[in-house]
Scaffold this motif. Structure first.
Motif, PDB file in Angstrom:
ATOM      1  N   TYR A 272       7.370 -31.371 -19.559  1.00  0.00           N
ATOM      2  CA  TYR A 272       6.890 -32.712 -19.875  1.00  0.00           C
ATOM      3  C   TYR A 272       7.910 -33.509 -20.688  1.00  0.00           C
ATOM      4  N   LEU A 273       8.642 -32.866 -21.571  1.00  0.00           N
ATOM      5  CA  LEU A 273       9.634 -33.606 -22.348  1.00  0.00           C
ATOM      6  C   LEU A 273      10.815 -34.056 -21.501  1.00  0.00           C
ATOM      7  N   GLU A 274      10.924 -33.530 -20.293  1.00  0.00           N
ATOM      8  CA  GLU A 274      11.973 -33.953 -19.370  1.00  0.00           C
ATOM      9  C   GLU A 274      11.470 -35.021 -18.403  1.00  0.00           C
ATOM     10  N   CYS A 275      10.282 -35.561 -18.674  1.00  0.00           N
ATOM     11  CA  CYS A 275       9.703 -36.594 -17.813  1.00  0.00           C
ATOM     12  C   CYS A 275       9.930 -37.997 -18.348  1.00  0.00           C
ATOM     13  N   ALA A 276      10.723 -38.121 -19.406  1.00  0.00           N
ATOM     14  CA  ALA A 276      11.099 -39.449 -19.890  1.00  0.00           C
ATOM     15  C   ALA A 276      12.080 -40.075 -18.907  1.00  0.00           C
ATOM     16  N   TYR A 277      11.977 -41.376 -18.712  1.00  0.00           N
ATOM     17  CA  TYR A 277      12.849 -42.078 -17.775  1.00  0.00           C
ATOM     18  C   TYR A 277      14.223 -42.278 -18.418  1.00  0.00           C
ATOM     19  N   ALA A 278      15.231 -41.678 -17.826  1.00  0.00           N
ATOM     20  CA  ALA A 278      16.587 -41.725 -18.387  1.00  0.00           C
ATOM     21  C   ALA A 278      17.100 -43.161 -18.557  1.00  0.00           C
ATOM     22  N   PRO A 279      16.869 -44.083 -17.612  1.00  0.00           N
ATOM     23  CA  PRO A 279      17.357 -45.453 -17.823  1.00  0.00           C
ATOM     24  C   PRO A 279      16.704 -46.150 -19.016  1.00  0.00           C
ATOM     25  N   MET A 280      15.443 -45.839 -19.280  1.00  0.00           N
ATOM     26  CA  MET A 280      14.775 -46.463 -20.414  1.00  0.00           C
ATOM     27  C   MET A 280      15.250 -45.866 -21.736  1.00  0.00           C
ATOM     28  N   VAL A 281      15.487 -44.559 -21.742  1.00  0.00           N
ATOM     29  CA  VAL A 281      16.058 -43.935 -22.939  1.00  0.00           C
ATOM     30  C   VAL A 281      17.429 -44.533 -23.228  1.00  0.00           C
ATOM     31  N   GLU A 282      18.187 -44.770 -22.170  1.00  0.00           N
ATOM     32  CA  GLU A 282      19.502 -45.393 -22.322  1.00  0.00           C
ATOM     33  C   GLU A 282      19.371 -46.818 -22.862  1.00  0.00           C
ATOM     34  N   LEU A 283      18.384 -47.550 -22.383  1.00  0.00           N
ATOM     35  CA  LEU A 283      18.163 -48.910 -22.876  1.00  0.00           C
ATOM     36  C   LEU A 283      17.764 -48.897 -24.351  1.00  0.00           C
ATOM     37  N   LEU A 284      16.910 -47.971 -24.741  1.00  0.00           N
ATOM     38  CA  LEU A 284      16.529 -47.856 -26.151  1.00  0.00           C
ATOM     39  C   LEU A 284      17.760 -47.647 -27.029  1.00  0.00           C
TER      40      LEU A 284
END
Length: 308
Positions: free
Chosen positions: A146-158
């Motif tokens: 589940y912790l790998e279900c974060a959207y990588a592009p959004m984490v990058e935007l943050l």
């Protein structure tokens, strides 16, 4: 300003995101905003991480409700324990569809089970259970934790926003205390930056500094018109960046509109059945509003080079 959004495909959406940040953060620009006013808010389920086939926290709650029904046969024919025990996703999907259509009759039924599931335990115990679940359970169809279900592009935007002086907040309909144990690790957002739904709490003194206990009652549901209220209560500001994905985010996106500052309002569109999921249920009104309100619709299929 360095373009760090490598996980976003080149195109109008990426240009709009980078253009807004550059305009906001470049001294001398007509749209420059002082650093103390750079506030960004993000919904969580379906915006920062995957919410299908059910929200991650719902899986956590259903497992607990099922345990309760096994221990107490009187619960087995009552909702939501009945649906949890039978894994009746149809009933649960209907509840969410009704909620986004404006009917909260069954949401209240589900909510009663939600507050009962972890009532009368300390906030420390709840944090331990939440973290153990999030670190130990895998997504049912995506073959990842589940912790790998974060959207990588959004984490990058943050991260890009943070590098440019923004303070990022999560403003979620999901549980505040469920997300807090992992928000720093997954999103780079400290636990005090998490705004979400909450149950009532009570403090009891003891010789070790006292304990805070979860009560058998909801405090508030951070969704729809409650989101701007909770954002203002926590930050004292209107955000100039907001991102959501559903009808429950409309008011939050509206609230980020300002008379004297440009705002960036992102609506994530789930249209990639191959890499994630393809659905618009629960986002119909938001998509209609986006078309006429100057919101930027982010297509997972067309605008993200990768999803996870």
């Amino acid at each position: 300003m360095t373009d760090t959004l490598s996980m976003w495909k080149e195109g109008a959406v990426k240009a709009a995101v980078l253009g807004h940040i550059e305009q906001t953060c470049t001294a001398g620009s007509p749209g420059w905003v002082p650093v103390e006013e750079r506030v960004a808010v993000f919904d969580n389920d379906g915006t920062l991480w995957c919410e299908k086939p059910m929200p991650i926290q719902l899986d956590f709650i259903l497992r607990r409700l099922s345990e309760m029904a096994e221990l107490d046969p009187s619960l087995r024919e009552r909702q939501p324990w009945k649906a949890a025990r039978a894994r009746d996703y149809g009933w649960l999907a209907q509840v969410m569809a009704e909620h986004y259509a404006g009917d909260d009759t069954n949401v209240r039924t589900l909510g009663a089970g939600v507050v009962a599931a972890f009532a009368n335990i300390t906030v420390d115990e709840f944090e331990e259970r939440s973290e153990a679940f999030l670190r130990g359970v895998r997504h049912p169809t995506l073959d990842r934790g589940y912790l790998e279900c974060a959207y990588a592009p959004m984490v990058e935007l943050l991260a890009h926003l943070r590098d440019n002086g923004f303070v990022n907040y999560i403003a979620s309909g999901g549980g505040r205390d469920f997300m807090r144990p992992i928000s720093q690790e997954v999103y780079g957002i400290p636990l005090e930056g998490v705004i979400g739904s909450a149950v009532a709490l009570a403090y009891t003194p003891d010789e070790n500094g006292g304990v805070i206990t979860r009560q058998m009652a909801a405090d508030y549901l951070d969704d729809g018109p409650e989101k701007p209220v909770r954002i203002w209560s926590r930050t004292g500001r209107r955000p100039i960046v907001a991102a959501g994905n559903s009808n429950g985010d409309i008011e939050m996106l509206d609230f980020s509109q300002q008379r004297d500052k440009a705002s960036l309002r992102l609506l994530v569109l789930h249209d990639d059945a191959e890499r994630e999921f393809d659905y618009v249920s629960g986002a119909e009104r938001a998509l209609e509003r986006a078309a006429g309100s100057g919101w930027t619709v982010v297509s997972i299929k067309d605008d993200w080079a990768r999803v996870f």
